[in-house]
Design an enzyme around this catalytic site. Sequence first.
Site, PDB file in Angstrom:
ATOM      1  N   ASP A  88       0.856  -1.203   0.000  1.00 34.94           N
ATOM      2  CA  ASP A  88       0.000   0.000   0.000  1.00 34.94           C
ATOM      3  C   ASP A  88       0.882   1.239   0.000  1.00 34.94           C
ATOM      4  O   ASP A  88       2.080   1.167   0.316  1.00 34.94           O
ATOM      5  CB  ASP A  88      -0.940   0.022   1.213  1.00 34.94           C
ATOM      6  CG  ASP A  88      -0.191   0.076   2.540  1.00 34.94           C
ATOM      7  OD1 ASP A  88       0.861  -0.596   2.671  1.00 34.94           O
ATOM      8  OD2 ASP A  88      -0.642   0.802   3.454  1.00 34.94           O
ATOM      9  N   ASP A 119       8.840   3.503  -1.231  1.00 29.95           N
ATOM     10  CA  ASP A 119       8.104   3.111  -0.005  1.00 29.95           C
ATOM     11  C   ASP A 119       6.770   2.516  -0.380  1.00 29.95           C
ATOM     12  O   ASP A 119       5.797   3.235  -0.507  1.00 29.95           O
ATOM     13  CB  ASP A 119       7.944   4.347   0.879  1.00 29.95           C
ATOM     14  CG  ASP A 119       7.260   4.047   2.199  1.00 29.95           C
ATOM     15  OD1 ASP A 119       7.129   2.881   2.547  1.00 29.95           O
ATOM     16  OD2 ASP A 119       6.847   5.015   2.873  1.00 29.95           O
ATOM     17  N   GLU A 153      -0.022  -0.970   5.839  1.00 29.78           N
ATOM     18  CA  GLU A 153       1.053  -0.436   6.687  1.00 29.78           C
ATOM     19  C   GLU A 153       0.940   1.064   6.851  1.00 29.78           C
ATOM     20  O   GLU A 153       1.129   1.601   7.939  1.00 29.78           O
ATOM     21  CB  GLU A 153       2.416  -0.797   6.077  1.00 29.78           C
ATOM     22  CG  GLU A 153       3.576  -0.643   7.048  1.00 29.78           C
ATOM     23  CD  GLU A 153       4.227   0.724   7.040  1.00 29.78           C
ATOM     24  OE1 GLU A 153       5.081   0.974   7.903  1.00 29.78           O
ATOM     25  OE2 GLU A 153       3.885   1.571   6.178  1.00 29.78           O
ATOM     26  N   HIS A 213     -21.868  34.413  12.875  1.00 29.51           N
ATOM     27  CA  HIS A 213     -21.334  35.650  12.310  1.00 29.51           C
ATOM     28  C   HIS A 213     -20.312  36.204  13.313  1.00 29.51           C
ATOM     29  O   HIS A 213     -20.626  36.387  14.486  1.00 29.51           O
ATOM     30  CB  HIS A 213     -22.477  36.653  12.100  1.00 29.51           C
ATOM     31  CG  HIS A 213     -22.051  37.868  11.323  1.00 29.51           C
ATOM     32  ND1 HIS A 213     -21.185  38.800  11.822  1.00 29.51           N
ATOM     33  CD2 HIS A 213     -22.386  38.280  10.070  1.00 29.51           C
ATOM     34  CE1 HIS A 213     -20.997  39.746  10.926  1.00 29.51           C
ATOM     35  NE2 HIS A 213     -21.714  39.454   9.838  1.00 29.51           N
ATOM     36  N   THR A 315     -16.172  35.920   7.189  1.00 34.41           N
ATOM     37  CA  THR A 315     -16.124  36.291   8.598  1.00 34.41           C
ATOM     38  C   THR A 315     -16.972  35.332   9.418  1.00 34.41           C
ATOM     39  O   THR A 315     -18.112  35.605   9.738  1.00 34.41           O
ATOM     40  CB  THR A 315     -16.644  37.728   8.774  1.00 34.41           C
ATOM     41  OG1 THR A 315     -17.862  37.841   8.035  1.00 34.41           O
ATOM     42  CG2 THR A 315     -15.633  38.738   8.282  1.00 34.41           C
ATOM     43  N   ARG A 328       5.639  10.161  18.009  1.00 31.27           N
ATOM     44  CA  ARG A 328       6.591   9.081  17.747  1.00 31.27           C
ATOM     45  C   ARG A 328       7.141   8.648  19.090  1.00 31.27           C
ATOM     46  O   ARG A 328       7.571   9.495  19.893  1.00 31.27           O
ATOM     47  CB  ARG A 328       7.748   9.581  16.871  1.00 31.27           C
ATOM     48  CG  ARG A 328       7.325  10.035  15.495  1.00 31.27           C
ATOM     49  CD  ARG A 328       7.244   8.884  14.505  1.00 31.27           C
ATOM     50  NE  ARG A 328       6.620   9.327  13.264  1.00 31.27           N
ATOM     51  CZ  ARG A 328       6.355   8.533  12.242  1.00 31.27           C
ATOM     52  NH1 ARG A 328       6.645   7.243  12.299  1.00 31.27           N
ATOM     53  NH2 ARG A 328       5.785   9.004  11.169  1.00 31.27           N
TER      54      ARG A 328
HETATM   55  N1  BES Z   1       8.833   3.011   5.137  1.00 36.99           N
HETATM   56  C1  BES Z   1       8.259   3.790   6.203  1.00 36.99           C
HETATM   57  C2  BES Z   1       9.100   3.749   7.461  1.00 36.99           C
HETATM   58  C3  BES Z   1      10.318   4.604   7.308  1.00 36.99           C
HETATM   59  C4  BES Z   1      10.182   5.966   7.385  1.00 36.99           C
HETATM   60  C5  BES Z   1      11.549   4.074   7.061  1.00 36.99           C
HETATM   61  C6  BES Z   1      11.280   6.775   7.230  1.00 36.99           C
HETATM   62  C7  BES Z   1      12.648   4.884   6.885  1.00 36.99           C
HETATM   63  C8  BES Z   1      12.509   6.259   6.971  1.00 36.99           C
HETATM   64  C9  BES Z   1       6.894   3.213   6.520  1.00 36.99           C
HETATM   65  O1  BES Z   1       6.191   2.819   5.384  1.00 36.99           O
HETATM   66  C10 BES Z   1       6.072   4.297   7.172  1.00 36.99           C
HETATM   67  O2  BES Z   1       5.989   5.388   6.697  1.00 36.99           O
HETATM   68  N2  BES Z   1       5.443   3.954   8.256  1.00 36.99           N
HETATM   69  C11 BES Z   1       4.524   4.819   8.923  1.00 36.99           C
HETATM   70  C12 BES Z   1       3.850   3.971   9.969  1.00 36.99           C
HETATM   71  C13 BES Z   1       2.754   4.665  10.705  1.00 36.99           C
HETATM   72  C14 BES Z   1       1.591   4.921   9.817  1.00 36.99           C
HETATM   73  C15 BES Z   1       2.350   3.843  11.908  1.00 36.99           C
HETATM   74  C16 BES Z   1       5.251   5.998   9.530  1.00 36.99           C
HETATM   75  O3  BES Z   1       6.402   5.857  10.013  1.00 36.99           O
HETATM   76  O4  BES Z   1       4.689   7.081   9.497  1.00 36.99           O
HETATM   77 ZN    ZN Z   2       7.125   1.906   4.069  1.00 38.51          ZN
END
Ligand code: BES
Ligand code: ZN
Length: 459
Positions: A88, A119, A153, A213, A315, A328
């Site tokens: 995906d 990716d 994913e 408004h 407005t 993260r």
């Molecule tokens: N391929 C990425 C992970 C990644 C990001 C590897 C940056 C190396 C550098 C993966 O497909 C991804 O983007 N994962 C998501 C997971 C999230 C939706 C839980 C992410 O990291 O945002």
């Molecule tokens: Zn990925």
Amino acid sequence: MNDALDYARANQEHFVGELIDLLRIPSISTDPAYSQSVADAAGWLTEALRDIGVKDAAATETEGHPIVTGEVHVDAALPTALVYGHYDVQPPDPLDLWNSPPFEPMIKDGLLYARGACDDKGQLLMHLKALECWMRTTGKPPVNLKFILEGEEESGSASLSDFIRDHKDALAADIVVISDSSLFAPGIPSITYGLRGMAYVEITLTGPDRDLHSGTYGGAIHNPINALAALIGEMHDANNRITIDGFYDDVRSLSESERSTMAALPFDAEAWAREVGVETPRMEAGYSVLEASTVRPTLDCNGIWGGYTGDGAKTVLPSKASAKISMRLVPDQDPEEIAGLIEAWLRKRVPDSMRLQFRSLHGAQPVLVDTGSAAMTAASKALNDVYGRDPYFTRIGGSIPVVADFKHLLGLDSVLMGFGLDSDAIHSPNEHFGLDRFAQGIEAIVRFHAHYASCAGSA
Ligand code: BES
Ligand code: ZN
């Protein structure tokens, strides 16, 4: 092995053609309008595996998108690698910033442009093609291989944990191998041993029960956008630390040796910032750019909306304002706990004039994998063969939710051997993948299979 490598070189153009076919399928997992395309990509991969000789390749329906599996069993005495990849892709928006349409692949200066090029369609196809190299030359790979390819994913892998739980025996292996990450820099390989996790939430504040408004009511009615902006502003302090109570409680501190190893990496923070058009990086006080972007936790607003956003001026004093916020996470933070902490933090602060709706969208556990396995040694050797130098072992800031599931549900570590570059613009307009790296990846994977057969044999 040489025959398999010769086959790879002789068929490179053909492999690129197949990747282009796969990239034409707009398999955007998060948008229900594309679910048929996601299923088409699953079907394409199932056929591709069967053509290579993976006779039992199949796409299994789930509540979300299909999961493609298949197996080449060579010999019970050989180790088994489980290959994971995702077919995906992220939505291509904003479309007007693409130089060529995201699902009409285009090659320019050795780079293949399309959503998913790096990716992860380009990287997952390398594993299928590496297997093809063995099947069409020696008739079988030197290790047993299993595949698990998912289509969710990019939207949180919601169906995958249950699938893994329900198919533990079929997925049994010695190691997981994944190419969904990056080289350290062009020509400098790395193996990823740590990924950040994620807690993703959506919040909505509602003030008045309809848009008003802003002249008649403005000044005496609390504006939800103003209130939301104030709350979001409060989520970081002046040191750029996250203020959610308890947020850092479970964060494992970095050891001095880990810090000095990271500091010794040839990472140019200024060039890194310049490449994205930023003058000065901004991070949590006391941490380097590399630390802040890979091994420290974050909180970022990913989208914010409400009121009038069309052309010109209206407005309006809006009834609602919403934001998507992702955090993260790093070991040992837990996504559910963190979602609970931010909800509690918000409930305590939301003004009496507002109602809060809070939704936790998805989560992923942060993960660190064992770097001492036979498969890691095999991957290092394979990368050294291709790049003429040993890989760095690095932790990255992104997330691959299934890696923690493989560890917790199957007891398996993963070897994350990626061939992307930070500059490949994944998740951004004009995503691309270097055709040189596509070829190097296939070669490295072929070599990995051979080394793994002999490393595991001698372990
Ligand atoms: N391929 C990425 C992970 C990644 C990001 C590897 C940056 C190396 C550098 C993966 O497909 C991804 O983007 N994962 C998501 C997971 C999230 C939706 C839980 C992410 O990291 O945002
Ligand atoms: Zn990925």
